[in-house]
Design an enzyme around this catalytic site. Structure first.
Site, PDB file in Angstrom:
ATOM      1  N   LYS A  65       0.732  -1.219  -0.062  1.00 33.16           N
ATOM      2  CA  LYS A  65       0.003   0.144   0.028  1.00 33.16           C
ATOM      3  C   LYS A  65       0.792   1.246   0.086  1.00 33.16           C
ATOM      4  O   LYS A  65       2.198   1.485   0.675  1.00 33.16           O
ATOM      5  CB  LYS A  65      -0.963   0.008   1.142  1.00 33.16           C
ATOM      6  CG  LYS A  65      -2.172   0.945   1.308  1.00 33.16           C
ATOM      7  CD  LYS A  65      -2.792   0.667   2.593  1.00 33.16           C
ATOM      8  CE  LYS A  65      -3.974   1.925   2.532  1.00 33.16           C
ATOM      9  NZ  LYS A  65      -4.910   1.849   3.629  1.00 33.16           N
ATOM     10  N   SER A 134      -9.701   2.062   2.530  1.00 37.59           N
ATOM     11  CA  SER A 134      -8.252   2.849   1.575  1.00 37.59           C
ATOM     12  C   SER A 134      -7.369   1.824   1.119  1.00 37.59           C
ATOM     13  O   SER A 134      -6.668   2.567   0.258  1.00 37.59           O
ATOM     14  CB  SER A 134      -7.801   3.766   2.782  1.00 37.59           C
ATOM     15  OG  SER A 134      -7.260   3.213   3.558  1.00 37.59           O
ATOM     16  N   SER A 158     -10.482  -0.507   6.701  1.00 37.05           N
ATOM     17  CA  SER A 158      -9.712  -0.380   5.442  1.00 37.05           C
ATOM     18  C   SER A 158      -9.106  -1.583   4.606  1.00 37.05           C
ATOM     19  O   SER A 158      -8.528  -1.666   3.960  1.00 37.05           O
ATOM     20  CB  SER A 158      -8.829   0.871   5.450  1.00 37.05           C
ATOM     21  OG  SER A 158      -9.354   2.180   5.465  1.00 37.05           O
TER      22      SER A 158
END
Length: 437
Positions: A65, A134, A158
């Protein structure tokens, strides 16, 4: 990895096949913020053979990420403020995975600073729908077969929610299990590093590899390492005792999701699970408001420098959250923290009588459009209580998009939660396959 060791496949071949799939599907999915197939192949060459073949993550390409620092690779945080940011040192978790033989395949798209403003990623099952947030790129990359595993983070929902939307396994460990050093902070008392995979066994293995104590992250010191997690997971000695929890926000879920959940619970009961409905007390009625007090207050500290220098470049949603955080008094924050401990103590009583809580991971199928990454209502309670959670794909909805099933474990009871999730996975017998064809 067995195929690598037995000479039936090479790391280079595997990385090349993943790169080919990226080349074919990335224009539709857009999971990557940064991806260089030549660099990935060069890393694969370095890991070919030798003593590295004995390492637990040997040759495994990983999506990381893009709020997690990677040395020599851009880390943009989903914000134009950091577009040219290239860290000189990788995050602890990246150094860990590389030391264990894994390789960084690329950086996956995140929402702006891991909050609500969406990035470019599409749901690989239907690009007209959100992949969730996210950790959008990480979930989509695993679902599309770009990588077998990926790293994400969760402050509210997330990891769990995008995993459910994209039809993969998401595992958010107990708070503090994996170091956050080198991960851009959002809310220091909530932020948790988690993983995505295509099976519970792979998620457990990958998560266990990344766990360990880091002297620069107090959460790993105060909570202690969970690196004693045993993988492969042992089978449950008996059918699990499951507490079915329908939170005070149950009416937010779609009828499709609620009906699907009931069908899943019915399957597990038929397979021998001891199922009991457990009602949350009124203590939990304001759990969503409570976590927002904590998160907004923590965010003010995390974004102090960025807000002072770049306030005008922040999204309206993030600016609004920071404004809310500025209004939280020390007394309100302390009270919210105390209430969070009350939640955990009450839930601990549930785990005295049950092996796991089962509930829904999201309100339903992934919403249409990219601006709405979904609702964290069905994740935030477990996150603020610091509990381990696992979501597994359990079916498709009427729009052809995945639906999931969430297993919640006792604080620091990650292994049992994963074993229950693996049992549920087996009983469902549902394998969604790779998204995107």
């Amino acid at each position: 990895m067995r195929a690598f060791r037995e000479g039936r496949a090479t790391v280079q071949d595997y990385v090349a096949s993943c790169s080919d799939r990226v080349g074919a599907l990335e224009p539709k999915v857009q999971a990557w913020e940064w991806f260089d197939p030549q660099r990935a192949l060069a890393d694969a060459e370095e890991r070919a053979g030798g003593i590295l073949a004995d390492l637990p993550l040997y040759g495994i390409p990983v999506g990381v990420k893009d709020i997690i620092n990677t040395r020599g690779i851009p880390t943009r945080m989903g914000s134009r403020i950091f577009y040219n940011n290239v860290p000189s040192m990788s995050a602890w978790v990246v150094r860990r995975l590389e030391a264990l033989g894994g390789l960084v395949m690329g950086k996956t798209v995140t929402t702006e600073f891991a909050y609500r403003t969406a990035g470019k990623t599409r749901n690989p099952w239907n690009p007209a729908h959100t992949p969730g947030g996210s950790s959008s790129g990480s979930a989509a990359a695993v679902a599309a077969g770009f990588v077998p595993v990926a790293i994400g983070t969760q402050t509210l929902g997330s990891v769990i929610r995008p995993a459910a939307f994209c039809g993969v396994v998401g595992y958010k460990p107990t708070f503090g299990a994996i170091s956050r050093t080198g991960v851009h902070p959002f809310a220091s008392t909530l932020d948790t590093v988690g993983v995505f995979a295509r099976s519970v066994a792979d998620a457990a293995w990958f998560g266990a590899c990344l766990m360990g104590q880091d002297n620069r992250d107090d959460a790993t010191i105060l909570r202690g390492s969970l690196s004693t997690l045993h993988v492969p997971l042992d089978a449950l000695p008996a059918s699990p005792r499951l507490a079915v929890v329908r939170t005070p926000k149950w009416n937010v879920a779609s009828e499709v999701q609620r009906t699907h959940f009931d069908e899943c619970v019915g399957k597990l009961a038929s397979a021998g699970a001891q199922v009991k409905e457990v009602q949350l007390t009124r203590l939990f009625d304001d759990a969503w408001e409570n976590v927002m007090v904590i998160m907004s207050h923590d965010a003010v500290k995390s974004f102090l420098s960025i807000e002072s220098r770049h306030r005008i470049r922040l999204s309206p949603a993030l600016a609004e959250l920071l404004d809310r955080g500025h209004r939280v008094t020390p007394e309100q924050y302390a009270k919210a923290r105390e209430k969070r401990e009350e939640y955990r103590r009450w839930l601990d009583g549930v785990f005295e009588r049950h092996d796991a809580i089962v509930t829904i991971p999201a309100a339903g199928e992934a919403p249409e459009g990219l601006s709405n990454t979904g609702d964290a209502t069905f994740n935030s309670l477990w996150t603020q209580a610091a509990l381990p959670t696992v979501t597994i794909p359990s079916g498709f909805g009427p729009k052809g998009l995945p639906l999931g099933f969430q297993v919640v474990g006792r604080y620091r009871g990650d292994e049992r939660a994963l074993r229950v999730a693996a049992w549920c996975e087996t009983m469902f017998g549902f394998k969604p396959g790779l998204a995107g064809g």
